[in-house]
Structures are given as C-alpha cells and as structure tokens.
Design a protein around this motif. Structure first.
Motif, mmCIF file in Angstrom:
data_model
loop_
_atom_site.group_PDB
_atom_site.id
_atom_site.type_symbol
_atom_site.label_atom_id
_atom_site.label_comp_id
_atom_site.label_asym_id
_atom_site.label_seq_id
_atom_site.Cartn_x
_atom_site.Cartn_y
_atom_site.Cartn_z
ATOM 1 N N PHE A 48 67.959 -24.146 18.297
ATOM 2 C CA PHE A 48 69.333 -23.688 18.520
ATOM 3 C C PHE A 48 69.532 -22.289 17.929
ATOM 4 O O PHE A 48 70.049 -21.393 18.592
ATOM 5 N N HIS A 49 69.106 -22.095 16.687
ATOM 6 C CA HIS A 49 69.259 -20.782 16.056
ATOM 7 C C HIS A 49 68.415 -19.724 16.764
ATOM 8 O O HIS A 49 68.854 -18.577 16.913
ATOM 9 N N GLY A 50 67.230 -20.107 17.211
ATOM 10 C CA GLY A 50 66.401 -19.170 17.969
ATOM 11 C C GLY A 50 67.070 -18.757 19.270
ATOM 12 O O GLY A 50 67.039 -17.586 19.657
ATOM 13 N N TRP A 51 67.674 -19.715 19.948
ATOM 14 C CA TRP A 51 68.396 -19.462 21.210
ATOM 15 C C TRP A 51 69.540 -18.476 20.975
ATOM 16 O O TRP A 51 69.706 -17.519 21.733
ATOM 17 N N LEU A 52 70.295 -18.711 19.928
ATOM 18 C CA LEU A 52 71.381 -17.778 19.605
ATOM 19 C C LEU A 52 70.815 -16.394 19.295
ATOM 20 O O LEU A 52 71.318 -15.374 19.782
ATOM 21 N N PHE A 53 69.752 -16.363 18.501
ATOM 22 C CA PHE A 53 69.164 -15.092 18.076
ATOM 23 C C PHE A 53 68.730 -14.233 19.256
ATOM 24 O O PHE A 53 69.008 -13.031 19.288
ATOM 25 N N HIS A 55 69.888 -14.032 22.006
ATOM 26 C CA HIS A 55 71.071 -13.528 22.695
ATOM 27 C C HIS A 55 71.929 -12.638 21.789
ATOM 28 O O HIS A 55 73.049 -12.281 22.136
ATOM 29 N N GLY A 56 71.404 -12.324 20.613
ATOM 30 C CA GLY A 56 72.114 -11.437 19.704
ATOM 31 C C GLY A 56 73.294 -12.089 19.011
ATOM 32 O O GLY A 56 74.238 -11.413 18.615
ATOM 33 N N LEU A 57 73.241 -13.413 18.843
ATOM 34 C CA LEU A 57 74.338 -14.158 18.226
ATOM 35 C C LEU A 57 73.831 -14.997 17.065
ATOM 36 O O LEU A 57 72.631 -15.271 16.959
ATOM 37 N N GLU A 58 74.754 -15.424 16.223
ATOM 38 C CA GLU A 58 74.445 -16.388 15.175
ATOM 39 C C GLU A 58 75.681 -17.224 14.903
ATOM 40 O O GLU A 58 76.800 -16.819 15.193
ATOM 41 N N ALA A 59 75.446 -18.411 14.348
ATOM 42 C CA ALA A 59 76.538 -19.328 14.033
ATOM 43 C C ALA A 59 77.116 -18.984 12.665
ATOM 44 O O ALA A 59 76.387 -18.631 11.744
ATOM 45 N N LEU A 60 78.425 -19.100 12.563
ATOM 46 C CA LEU A 60 79.094 -18.897 11.277
ATOM 47 C C LEU A 60 78.876 -20.119 10.399
ATOM 48 O O LEU A 60 78.880 -21.257 10.883
ATOM 49 N N SER A 61 78.699 -19.905 9.108
ATOM 50 C CA SER A 61 78.247 -20.969 8.212
ATOM 51 C C SER A 61 79.219 -22.141 8.056
ATOM 52 O O SER A 61 78.783 -23.290 8.007
#
Length: 190
Positions: A48-53, A55-61
């Motif tokens: 999931f984090h790789g997928w966001l990465f 695309h230039g995105l990350e999840a807020l903590s």
C-alpha cells in the motif's frame, strides 16, 4: 495541498495491479517475506505504501493509525490463520495428494484474503466519506526511499530482539534496500 492529478492517477492504477507487478519484480517477494517473517511487517501495508509512493503520495499518520488497526484485525483473524494452516500442511502435502489439494485451496483463500485487504486499503485511500484528509503529497528525495519505507511502517528503530539471530541484521537491511531500489525503478506516473 493534495495534488488532485496524483489522486486521479492513483485511481487509474488499482492497488492490486500494482501489488502483482511490484511483487513479481526480481527479489521483491523474498524481501517482503523476510520483513514479514523477521519483523512481522504486514506485506499488504508495505505494498500500500509503495503504491502511494510511486504516485507521489503518502498517508498521514493519524488517520493511517486508525486504518492500520482495522487492517491488523483482518490480517490476524483471516490472513494469518490461513497462512499458518498452509505452512502447517506443507510437510504432509508432500506425502499426500489430497492434503496437497487442500493446501492449494487454502493458498488460494489466503491470496483472496490478501486481495480483499488490499482492496480495503485502496478504498480507504481513495474514498473520503467524512472529508477526512488521509493523504498528502510525498516530497521524498529518491535516495531516502529505504528510510521512508521504514518510517511509514514505524520501524525506524528496528526491534533489537530479532536482530540477535545470525545474519538477521544483514537480511533485514538487504530487504529494505531491495524494496527501496525497486520502488525507485518502478514505472511510476510521478
């Protein structure tokens, strides 16, 4: 401010498709399994984090922590149970065709459980029914991908108890490096 173009591109590449493509890249499966078996990393969350990465995105903590708890329950009560059964039956499956068939059925169920978990991660990232901000732009310099991945999964400080085993530290370090280098090379819409 979240870049809406990045979010649109995220919607166009389902997490499952990314997971299949990334996981099949050379050495990624082994790296993921090393981190799963040594540190207890949830491979679905890692993907999931790789997928966001890419695309230039990350999840807020803060919102991530809430979702992580839900996903951990799923993993513990569904996926890990199936994984344990599959692994437990491996020796018997080598001796019995019927046990081998059962084990393959469990393996398919485990894969479906992981797919469902990834779908829930994706839905959480894309759908925002409460107008809760969950994602932000990722302003990461590519040579920091390894540290970023570890930080996303709250493993910046590795569990010292697991590192006493011979070669564990090197295996873990190599796994993080492999994943970081593969994410850096992944064909991304960044």
């Amino acid at each position: 401010m979240l870049d809406s173009n990045r979010l649109r591109r995220l919607e166009q590449m389902p997490l499952w498709d990314f997971a299949l493509s990334f996981y099949s890249a050379p050495d990624v499966e082994g790296a993921c399994l090393t981190l799963q078996d040594t540190l207890g990393i949830d491979v679905c969350e890692l993907l999931f984090h790789g997928w966001l990465f890419v695309h230039g995105l990350e999840a807020l903590s803060v919102p991530l922590a809430k979702q992580r708890k839900e996903r951990e329950i799923w993993q513990r009560e569904v996926t890990q149970v199936l994984r344990h059964l599959r692994r437990h039956l491996k020796p018997e499956a080598q001796q019995s065709a019927s046990i081998d068939t059962l084990r393959k059925t469990i393996q398919q169920a485990e894969l479906q459980a992981e797919r469902e978990n990834l779908q829930r991660w994706q839905t959480w990232a894309i759908e925002n029914p409460d107008d809760e901000v969950r994602l932000t732009n990722c302003a990461l310099i590519s040579n920091d991908v390894e540290r970023w991945l570890q930080d996303r999964l709250f493993f910046a400080e590795l569990d010292k108890s697991c590192l006493h085993a011979s070669g564990a530290r090197e295996d873990i370090s190599s796994a993080w490096q492999t994943l970081a280098s593969r994410l850096d090379r992944f064909e991304s819409p960044r």
